[in-house]
Motif scaffolding. Structure first.
Motif, PDB file in Angstrom:
ATOM      1  N   GLN A 100      38.395  39.326  33.407  1.00 53.40           N
ATOM      2  CA  GLN A 100      38.971  38.824  34.647  1.00 53.40           C
ATOM      3  C   GLN A 100      38.217  37.578  35.071  1.00 53.40           C
ATOM      4  O   GLN A 100      37.172  37.251  34.514  1.00 53.40           O
ATOM      5  CB  GLN A 100      38.980  39.887  35.742  1.00 53.40           C
ATOM      6  N   TRP A 101      38.722  36.890  36.055  1.00 53.21           N
ATOM      7  CA  TRP A 101      38.251  35.552  36.410  1.00 53.21           C
ATOM      8  C   TRP A 101      36.764  35.492  36.733  1.00 53.21           C
ATOM      9  O   TRP A 101      36.120  34.483  36.484  1.00 53.21           O
ATOM     10  CB  TRP A 101      39.063  35.002  37.581  1.00 53.21           C
ATOM     11  N   SER A 103      34.332  37.556  35.483  1.00 50.27           N
ATOM     12  CA  SER A 103      33.530  38.325  34.522  1.00 50.27           C
ATOM     13  C   SER A 103      32.318  37.542  34.051  1.00 50.27           C
ATOM     14  O   SER A 103      32.401  36.352  33.768  1.00 50.27           O
ATOM     15  CB  SER A 103      34.382  38.693  33.303  1.00 50.27           C
ATOM     16  N   SER A 125      43.061  40.402  39.307  1.00 47.79           N
ATOM     17  CA  SER A 125      41.837  41.007  38.792  1.00 47.79           C
ATOM     18  C   SER A 125      42.104  42.470  38.490  1.00 47.79           C
ATOM     19  O   SER A 125      43.209  42.968  38.695  1.00 47.79           O
ATOM     20  CB  SER A 125      40.693  40.864  39.805  1.00 47.79           C
TER      21      SER A 125
END
Length: 171
Positions: A100-101, A103, A125
């Motif tokens: 996800q964005w 991470s 997410s």
């Protein structure tokens, strides 16, 4: 039924015929009303297909951006490794992952749950929000000691038809 009436005009008698106007539709009126009905029906079909097409385009655009976001997040993890002084590919291992964005590392696939969309921020997410139709997988494979291939794939269903889009990068 015809009615006759006489009128006096300019000092002459005229015989006038009037017809009862309570007869049914004429053929021309029937054809005109069918034409109008068909035009209205075609307009509704056009509007319906336009709405359907716009939702397909919207979903395709979201999926393409989610696939690109997967590539960018892997690139961000690689750059973070470099900034921390870790060797190339220290945070990567071959296989399929989810990401996800925000991470900082690759997440285990764990059945690949759907991405969630936060209704207030619009951010996708796995943490919070409502489930969407999108599922993202990031496949990483080492090509050499200095190059890895990253394939980010987003899958979703549209009316029980599986759709997929992928983005590939070599880091």
């Amino acid at each position: 039924q015809k009615y006759y009436c006489f009128s006096l005009r300019k000092n002459r008698f005229q015989l006038m015929f009037t017809k009862n106007n309570q007869a049914g539709f004429t053929l021309i009126e029937l054809v005109a009303s069918l034409f109008i009905l068909m035009a209205i029906l075609q307009a509704f079909i056009f509007i319906s297909s336009s709405v359907n097409s716009s939702s397909l385009l919207r979903d395709g655009l979201i999926a393409a951006n989610l696939a690109q976001e997967g590539i960018e997040t892997v690139r961000n993890i690689r750059d973070r490794d470099w900034f921390l002084g870790n060797g190339f590919g220290a945070s990567f291992s071959n296989g399929s992952w989810r990401i996800q964005w925000n991470s900082l590392a690759l997440l285990p696939l764990s059945g690949n749950p759907p991405l969630k969309k936060d209704p207030t921020t619009g951010v996708f997410s796995y943490d919070s929000g409502t489930d969407t139709v999108f599922r993202r997988t990031v496949d990483i494979s080492a090509i050499s000691s200095y190059e890895i291939r990253v394939i980010s794939t987003v899958n979703w269903d549209v009316k029980s038809i599986a759709k997929s889009i992928s983005a590939e990068a070599h880091l």
